[in-house]
Structures are given as structure tokens and as C-alpha cells.
Design an enzyme around this catalytic site. Sequence first.
Site, PDB file in Angstrom:
ATOM      1  N   SER A 120       0.675  -1.126  -0.004  1.00 51.51           N
ATOM      2  CA  SER A 120      -0.076  -0.129   0.093  1.00 51.51           C
ATOM      3  C   SER A 120       0.879   1.244   0.020  1.00 51.51           C
ATOM      4  O   SER A 120       0.413   2.403  -0.274  1.00 51.51           O
ATOM      5  CB  SER A 120      -0.970  -0.172   1.147  1.00 51.51           C
ATOM      6  OG  SER A 120      -0.089   0.041   2.370  1.00 51.51           O
ATOM      7  N   LYS A 150       3.350   6.056   7.280  1.00 57.24           N
ATOM      8  CA  LYS A 150       2.312   6.921   7.101  1.00 57.24           C
ATOM      9  C   LYS A 150       3.133   8.212   6.594  1.00 57.24           C
ATOM     10  O   LYS A 150       4.063   8.361   6.810  1.00 57.24           O
ATOM     11  CB  LYS A 150       1.391   7.496   8.169  1.00 57.24           C
ATOM     12  CG  LYS A 150       0.263   6.447   8.641  1.00 57.24           C
ATOM     13  CD  LYS A 150      -1.046   6.264   7.809  1.00 57.24           C
ATOM     14  CE  LYS A 150      -1.964   5.419   8.306  1.00 57.24           C
ATOM     15  NZ  LYS A 150      -1.929   4.084   7.781  1.00 57.24           N
TER      16      LYS A 150
END
Lengths: 426, 140
Positions: B60, B97
Amino acid sequence: MKSKIAILDCNNFYVSCERLFNPKLQNIPVVVLSNNDGCVISRSNEAKKLGIKMGQPAFEIEAECEKHGIVQLSTNFALYSDISNRVMKIIKDEMSSVEIYSVDEAFFDLSETIEGTERDICIKLRQKIQKWVGIPVTIGIAPSKTLAKALSKIAKKNAEFENVISSFEMSEDEIDTYLEKIDISDVWGVGFSYTKLLRLYGINTAKDFKYYSSDWINSKMKRPGLWIQKELNSTKIYSVDNHPKPKKSISVTRTFGKSTTDINVIKEAISSFAERATEKLISEKVHTNAISIFLHTSRFAKERSRYLPSGIVFLPSYTDDPSVICKSALMCVEKLFKGKYTYKRCGITLLNLIPNSFEQKDFFVNEEVITKLHQKYSAIEKVNKKYGSNTIRLASSGFSRQWKSNQQKITKRYTTSWEELLEISL
Amino acid sequence: MLTFFKPKINGVGKIIYSENTIQAGFPSPAEDFKELELDIYQYIIENPTATFFARAKGNSMQGAGILNDDILVIDRSKEAKDGDIVVAVIDSEFTVKRFKKINGKVFLIPENPTFPTIELNDEKDASIWGKVTFVIHKAR
């Protein structure tokens, strides 16, 4: 110049190391078990609150663990050793005079700092360690090592200190109220046998000891005892980086008559050095918890042929066991050795020597305790077999199980093995 | 069970800092190869004491240039700045992130839009573990 000494002590060190790489362990009861005898060697605060004692055998806590969901982990010493090195490096970079006392404790000297700045300096150090390495620590500050250590124990149990406690911020009376809360067995330098003796005379707390007759202490404990008393009285006896009578280290080294490229020759040499060093250790009545090994090529060899490595192995607890020392030394050799060099000299040094009475963690005691417990439980088993299974009951079915530590509970060597890195799912 | 000394000429070998002096007074390992060789270790690891490695699993973060099995070099001593990639702990899980500062507020943005954006404040169980400084990708 006024003496100001600090002791930095990592909180629940092994558990804290595990929590760094596994956030799910935060805020829940966790214990780390030793490999050999399956004893508790580190507890989170939550586990302490549930009554789990330091040194408790694993089989004894099985019931509690199941009931309260206490996570048990096996000791992951590669990880703890590495994290320890990082913490110590930070302290050494910030402070001028540092003495690494054990895998999770270090003394440093604040005598040259401006009056009144000790707390801020220590808070900053604490924050840096928390940020860089994720390990919470407690710092005790006093004119002497013994008093600093005593106060740090108080800070660990009293959140209002916010992990930094200083005798310089207290009156003598305040210091005494804290010393009253410290059991005599927890005073640095008072080991198992002295504790028994002192209790016979009604000396049960650090405060009792501080105010007891010096003559009596001198007669029973000689100078070391008097020094403990003096240090509790805010008089510095021991300097940072400086140990009393026992030697600071014991070395055995040798230059080879004929240089060698053979690892077996080196291993044999180191093995015999380890034995000799341990003999000296035993005769000096001290223990060690750190072993340094070096293998050197000739120092005058050309740069490409020069290799001067050394390494340190920290042991899980203080010892004078020759097989433990030898095994650790040989492991170190294997890590350091590189085949393409010609070695001229090698040696072993036993570091961090402490007198036998300065038992930091009483695991030596526990072997005795465990044997007795084991015998007791075998007796119980016999009775139960004869009279019926519930005649004498332990808390749970635990005691009939193997109580050796289950090594499957070991976590990965996150910082020392490429194959065992922390994995993050994206 | 070792204190690791700093590898001198090795490529990606054992990590972490070096103990320049050993208590018993042994000589420090020689450290003067800087002029002679490129040391990739020093290039990648600015602060060994606060640097850790982790392996990325999953895809991802492709948008951020992180692929499955890549090694993340994480420096806990660096303050994250807007646009940095960080390792964070959200609800007790490790995650990677992008760090964004918008109007004084801090957000952790996933590269994959199907995951939620998290605002870093006192209510949320979220914190920054460290800043990703390098991503090591092994070419096939």
C-alpha cells in the site's frame, strides 16, 4: 566542590525493550522469564501490582498469568544488550564522568554542574533517552551513590517525582522519611546474609541502619558496612568510575609466539584465559556481568592487514560460573573472527566487578529457594496421590507441568539480525 | 549478546554504534578509513544510537516508493517535517504514513486512499515512532 552523583536506572528494562517493538504490550501486565530456571527477571508495573515477585519461578505464577492475562516472554538478550548499549551511549555523550554499572544502570557525576540545575539536566537526559531509544528511566541524585540508589527506588514507586528525585531538594527529615520506606535488603551493599543478621538486631529499614551504632556496624560489617552508613548519611565514599577494594577488571591476555589464522587456536587460548580469569574472580570474591574479548592482528601491519576488533558481552546477571563465562567468551570470538587475518594477540577481560555481597538481583538466592520449593511440591504430589488429588491444592494445575522456561516465547532479535527485523504491514 | 563495534569497510553488515573505548583501556579500533573508502553505513545512518531497521510488508505504500520486503531505515531522533514518511503506532499497531502539517494540525496520511487519515491529537491513540530516512530496496 560539593559531590553530586546520579544513578540512572531503566524502568523494568527488559519489559521496556520488548514494548518498544511491540506496542500491544503497553499498559498490560508483562513478565520476562530467565532461560535457565524460568524465573521472573523483569516485570511491568501492572504485573508488580498483581503481586508477581522478582525472581518468582515460572511454574508458581502460571495460575496468576492465566487468570489475569499476564504475558510471559523469554529473555531476548541480544535485544536487551543492544538497547542497553544505545542508552549508555547517550549518557556518555551527555555526561562527563560515567560508570556503567549493569545492563540497565549507570552512575554519572554532576558535581561540576551549577547548583540547582541538576533536575533540569536529568529531565533533559531522560527525555532524550525516551525519544531516541524509547526506554523510560528513573534518575536519583544525591551526594553519594548509595543514597542516590536508595532514592531512585522511592521515585519508582512514587509518581509525583516524575522519575527524577534529588536529595538536594529535600530536608534531612524528608530524606529520613523516605529511608524509612526502604527495606534494609534493598540498600545497596547489603546482601542476603547481612540482611538476616541486621534483622536479628531490629534493623529493618535504611533509616534504622543510618542511625544505628557505628561501632556495632564496624564490628559486624567492618569498613564496607561503615561506608554504607556514611553514604546513607550523605557522605560520598565511592566516586563515579571508581570502585572500592576489588579490582575494576580482571584481564588475561597473551601474545602468540607464532601468529595464527586458525580460529581453533584462538578459541583454545580464550577458553583457557577464561578459566584463569574466573579463578582470579573467585579468589577475589567478586562477580562479573560483562566480558570483553579482543583479537588483534599486529598493530603495525599494513592497513589492509590490520584488524583490531573487540567486543563486550553483557550477561543476564552477575556470575562467577566458569562455564557461562567461557561460553560467552567463545561466542564473542566467533562473532569477531575473520578468516583473512593473521592474529598476533588475544585476551579476555572481566568487567563491572562487584563484591559478592553487592548482589543486585538475588538470583543466586533463588536457586536455593527453587530446589526447596521443588522438593516441597514433590511431597505434595505424593500426598495427593495417596489421599486423593485435592488433599493439598496449589492454586492451579500448574505445578505438575514442566516449569522450565518456554523458549518459544522469545521475541525476535529486532536490532541484531537481518532475518528478524520488525515487520510492518503496509 | 554482543556490544557491536562499528563495521569499518563492510557494506550492509552489523549495525549500530561503536564503542570507541573499552573500559579496561584497550586501544580503540582504528577509524581512519574515511579518506580511503566510501562508507555506505555512514551515508545511510546519521545517528546510529537512534536508528532502527524494519521490513515493509505489503504494497500500500508503493506511492511513497516503498515496496514489499524493503528495509526502512528509521531515525527516532529526527523531528518529522511536512511531507516526511514516518513509522507511527496507531491503536497499538505499527504503520507507515506520510506526515502532514496543515494549519498547525498534524495528520498521518496513508498512501492508499482506502485507509483513513488520522489526526494526531490527545484523543487518538496514535504516536510517531520515528522518521523514515532511507528505504533500501533490493533490485531483483
